[in-house]
Write a protein that holds these residues in place. Sequence first.
Motif, short mmCIF file in Angstrom:
data_model
loop_
_atom_site.label_atom_id
_atom_site.label_comp_id
_atom_site.label_asym_id
_atom_site.label_seq_id
_atom_site.Cartn_x
_atom_site.Cartn_y
_atom_site.Cartn_z
N VAL A 228 0.48 -1.88 37.38
CA VAL A 228 1.16 -0.29 37.34
C VAL A 228 0.08 0.18 38.28
O VAL A 228 -1.29 0.20 37.87
N THR B 4 -0.67 8.15 28.30
CA THR B 4 0.07 9.14 28.98
C THR B 4 1.40 8.06 29.37
O THR B 4 2.56 8.59 29.15
N LEU B 5 1.16 7.06 30.00
CA LEU B 5 2.20 6.35 30.37
C LEU B 5 2.85 5.71 29.25
O LEU B 5 4.27 5.70 29.39
N SER B 6 2.24 5.18 27.99
CA SER B 6 3.06 4.63 27.07
C SER B 6 3.86 5.78 26.21
O SER B 6 5.11 5.29 25.71
N GLY C 191 2.40 9.03 35.36
CA GLY C 191 2.61 9.01 33.80
C GLY C 191 2.97 10.43 33.44
O GLY C 191 3.79 10.81 32.44
N THR D 235 8.58 5.28 35.15
CA THR D 235 8.56 4.64 33.98
C THR D 235 9.81 3.59 33.58
O THR D 235 9.60 2.76 32.71
N LYS E 63 -3.20 5.27 30.47
CA LYS E 63 -2.71 4.35 29.63
C LYS E 63 -1.56 5.21 28.52
O LYS E 63 -0.39 4.56 28.22
N VAL F 132 -2.95 -1.51 34.11
CA VAL F 132 -2.85 0.00 34.78
C VAL F 132 -4.10 0.18 35.80
O VAL F 132 -5.46 -0.05 35.31
N THR G 214 3.67 4.54 39.39
CA THR G 214 4.18 5.56 38.21
C THR G 214 3.45 6.72 38.61
O THR G 214 2.21 6.84 38.93
N ASN H 191 -1.03 3.80 38.44
CA ASN H 191 -0.39 4.93 37.81
C ASN H 191 -1.40 6.14 38.93
O ASN H 191 -2.17 5.90 39.48
#
Length: 322
Positions: free
Chosen positions: A195, A66-68, A232, A238, A64, A171, A230, A197
Amino acid sequence: MSTLSKDPLAILAAARDGHRLAMARLMSLVEQGGADARLIGSLTFKGAGQAHTVGVTGAPGSGKSTLSSALTSVVRQTGERMAVLAVDPSSPFTGGAILGDRVRMQDHVLDDGVYIRSMATRGHLGGLSLATPQAVRVLDALGWPWVFVETVGVGQVEVEIAGAADTTVVVVNPGWGDSIQANKAGLMEIADIFVINKSERPGADDTRRDIQQMLELSSIGSWEPPIVMTVGTTGEGTEDLWEQIGNHRQHLTKSGELVARRAQRARTEFNEILLRSIEARVVSLSEGALSESLHEQLEARQIDPYEAVEQLMNSLQESRIS
Ligand SMILES: Nc1nc2c(ncn2[C@@H]2O[C@H](COP(=O)(O)OP(=O)(O)OP(=O)(O)O)[C@@H](O)[C@H]2O)c(=O)[nH]1
Ligand SMILES: [Mg+2]
């Protein structure tokens, strides 16, 4: 600014001027609860409602943060400003979350268009579910157009926090289907966007099929949750995710669902505050003198338990809201 006033009003004014220290102080006050939090809440409530909130939830370590962080870079390229609130329920799973988020902050530390904050409420989770919407509203009222709320999706309360957003991103990782821990039904219910990830890992396509099947089985409204793949760590996918968030926002606005969702959320929050305030008063009443006398009457069998509670409830109605 070198010194910061202790007055919530002054802190709020400084935060409105963009002072980072004041913003941090404001968030701490909200986190702590109590009279200052209450005051800040009432000062920011009317000015809020402009931001689009995005909840990001998923199992511990699903990526989460890393992704954001990767998403933040995408959003910044479009010129939009965004705030990220990482809610840490202080569970044993998330010990590293705050440290990780501090490191992550370094990427955007000089960027006035990004605000990242970790929020932890030690003690019971109820505090978190009340403090989070307050914190989101503060950021909203300070003019952040996008507010992301990151929560670990382990328990119902955390899932509810993330799900209390305009757009909810769930996620998962490849192999999600094998996990018994995953609260699948609950996540299906709240997900506006899925998502997958760590999608470079084997099993990503199986997971995608698995989610697709579950989506087909569940009765969906006019919005069909997309599934975004994704990575991340590289930022792959992204841009697609950002596009889907935009699509969902547009859908909410056009269909009128945004208004309906927010109304529903306001009701839920109202009910929760109501329950908690009644609970607090019942606890204080049950320790009071009236309660003592009722216990004595109960023991002497002068009244029955229902009558005793009724008398207590009557005194509750008479006392003023504190
Ligand atoms: N291989 C791989 N690793 C990833 C990917 N995304 C994140 N990671 C790694 O997964 C680990 C956990 O990532 P976080 O972003 O901290 O996960 P989180 O969901 O925020 O974790 P908590 O806040 O503790 O719940 C880190 O070591 C990341 O570098 C990915 O797409 N592929
Ligand atoms: Mg995290």
